[in-house]
Design an enzyme around this catalytic site. Structure first.
Site, PDB file in Angstrom:
ATOM      1  N   ASP A  98       0.867  -1.174   0.000  1.00 56.10           N
ATOM      2  CA  ASP A  98       0.000   0.000   0.000  1.00 56.10           C
ATOM      3  C   ASP A  98       0.905   1.224   0.000  1.00 56.10           C
ATOM      4  OD1 ASP A  98      -1.788   2.146   0.740  1.00 56.10           O
ATOM      5  OD2 ASP A  98      -3.190   0.625   1.454  1.00 56.10           O
ATOM      6  N   THR A 108     -12.871  -8.909  -3.698  1.00 57.74           N
ATOM      7  CA  THR A 108     -14.148  -8.468  -3.153  1.00 57.74           C
ATOM      8  C   THR A 108     -14.244  -6.953  -3.170  1.00 57.74           C
ATOM      9  OG1 THR A 108     -13.181  -8.548  -0.929  1.00 57.74           O
ATOM     10  CG2 THR A 108     -14.449 -10.479  -1.642  1.00 57.74           C
ATOM     11  N   ARG A 129     -13.381  -4.122  -6.305  1.00 52.75           N
ATOM     12  CA  ARG A 129     -13.975  -3.584  -7.516  1.00 52.75           C
ATOM     13  C   ARG A 129     -13.533  -4.436  -8.706  1.00 52.75           C
ATOM     14  NH1 ARG A 129     -16.951  -1.571  -4.595  1.00 52.75           N
ATOM     15  NH2 ARG A 129     -17.561   0.614  -4.335  1.00 52.75           N
ATOM     16  N   GLU A 140     -20.169  -5.692 -14.300  1.00 49.39           N
ATOM     17  CA  GLU A 140     -21.237  -6.339 -13.533  1.00 49.39           C
ATOM     18  C   GLU A 140     -22.567  -5.612 -13.589  1.00 49.39           C
ATOM     19  OE1 GLU A 140     -20.906  -4.830  -8.992  1.00 49.39           O
ATOM     20  OE2 GLU A 140     -19.205  -6.019  -9.675  1.00 49.39           O
ATOM     21  N   HIS A 164     -21.749  -9.625  -5.859  1.00 54.40           N
ATOM     22  CA  HIS A 164     -21.479  -8.405  -5.094  1.00 54.40           C
ATOM     23  C   HIS A 164     -22.276  -8.401  -3.781  1.00 54.40           C
ATOM     24  CE1 HIS A 164     -19.793  -4.140  -5.792  1.00 54.40           C
ATOM     25  NE2 HIS A 164     -19.950  -4.316  -4.491  1.00 54.40           N
TER      26      HIS A 164
END
Length: 333
Positions: free
Chosen positions: A176, A235, A237, A266, A298
């Site tokens: 990150d 989980t 995008r 989606e 989703h």
């Protein structure tokens, strides 16, 4: 204030109706349709619209909402990549979101999805119901001792890493650009580069927001750097993964299993019953055809606690916007 809620489902209606305080002037109208350029005129007479992850709120839609004198866009989610924030500023529409509703819900779901693809719960369930008790084809592996790479260490990524490190005994590494101070406490160690995470991890779990810098963060080049047999969980995008690249890696066996709660296109299928329709998206259909791909629609966020938090925060955002023109969860470019 009159608020039009696009893409509303029964669970949305129940949670929002419970969240509105007594005596409030908020008046919600719930419709099934998603927001886009064609449905934007439905907001005539409303001061605010409430949208979710698959509503389209680009510059054209925002211009139409402005013409209808809509003043506020309330996102009942954390992500805001589907909203053109520059256009919102241009037309004087305030945008607010729910930055954190239940990170535990998504983190727990991500771990459950990982366990499903590793231990093949879904396949075992179907076999037993059909009277087939053979174990052939259900071979799994231990999570304990594996190296798991977390891309993105916001609240969800941190909690996912904590569960896997503290609960399963995995070695959890993370990448990150903005490291968290509590990562070490959660049993997570940072690596210096994304390449190091890709090349070291047995399992990769995605937990970063979708931005220009993260779109297709998993592509052909990235997959080439991973171990053969890597497992990928997403989980967050859908567009974090280049679907075509993923399909190529699945076909060669380089990726051994995938768990997806999201898909980059989606909005054409998710949150609706498409069981009587032909899936015209060839990439989506191809993903569904792989025996080692487990997909859900989703639903990682979908817990009672999360829905309550989403509704309460959204309602408070709207009340604050109405009374003062701003809120602590305002979103700006």
């Amino acid at each position: 204030m009159r608020v039009l809620v696009f893409g509303a489902r029964k669970y949305d209606i129940d949670s929002f109706q419970s969240a509105v305080p007594g005596g409030s002037q908020l008046e919600f109208t719930f419709i099934d349709a998603l927001l886009d350029e064609k449905t934007a005129p439905l907001a005539t007479g409303y001061q605010a619209v409430c949208i979710f992850v698959n509503d389209i709120c680009d510059a054209n839609v925002i211009e139409k909402l402005s013409q209808l004198e809509v003043k506020f866009i309330a996102l009942r989610c954390a992500g805001f990549n589907n909203v053109d924030l520059s256009a919102a500023v241009k037309y004087g529409i305030k945008v607010a979101r729910v930055p954190s509703y239940s990170p535990e819900a998504v983190a727990e779901f991500a771990v459950g999805m990982l366990m499903t693809v590793v231990r093949k719960y879904h396949k075992a369930y179907n076999r037993v119901r059909e009277g087939n008790f053979l174990l052939d084809g259900l071979l799994g592996m231990n999570i304990c001792g594996k190296t798991i790479g977390i891309i993105g260490t916001g609240k969800i990524g941190l909690l996912t890493g904590k569960i896997l490190s503290k609960g399963f005994g995995a070695t959890v590494i993370a990448y990150d650009p903005y490291p968290s101070k509590v990562a070490e406490e959660y049993g997570i160690s940072y690596v210096a580069t994304l390449d190091e995470l890709l090349s070291t991890s047995d399992i990769i779990s995605l937990h970063c927001p979708l931005m220009d810098s993260t779109k297709y963060i998993i592509n052909d080049n990235a997959l080439a750097k991973t171990k053969r047999g890597v497992i990928i969980i997403n989980t967050s995008r859908g567009a974090l993964i280049d679907t075509y690249a993923l399909i190529r890696a699945l076909k060669t066996g380089h990726v051994s299993a995938v768990g997806l709660d999201v898909y980059e296109r989606e909005s054409n299928y998710f949150f609706a019953d498409s069981s009587a329709k032909v899936i015209s998206d060839d990439s989506f259909a191809r993903l569904l055809s792989f025996y080692n791909v487990f997909m859900t629609g989703h639903q990682a966020f979908l817990t009672q606690e999360a829905l309550e938090n989403i509704a309460q925060t959204t309602v408070q955002n709207l009340l604050d916007l109405e009374s003062s023109g701003t809120t602590k969860f305002i979103v700006e470019p």
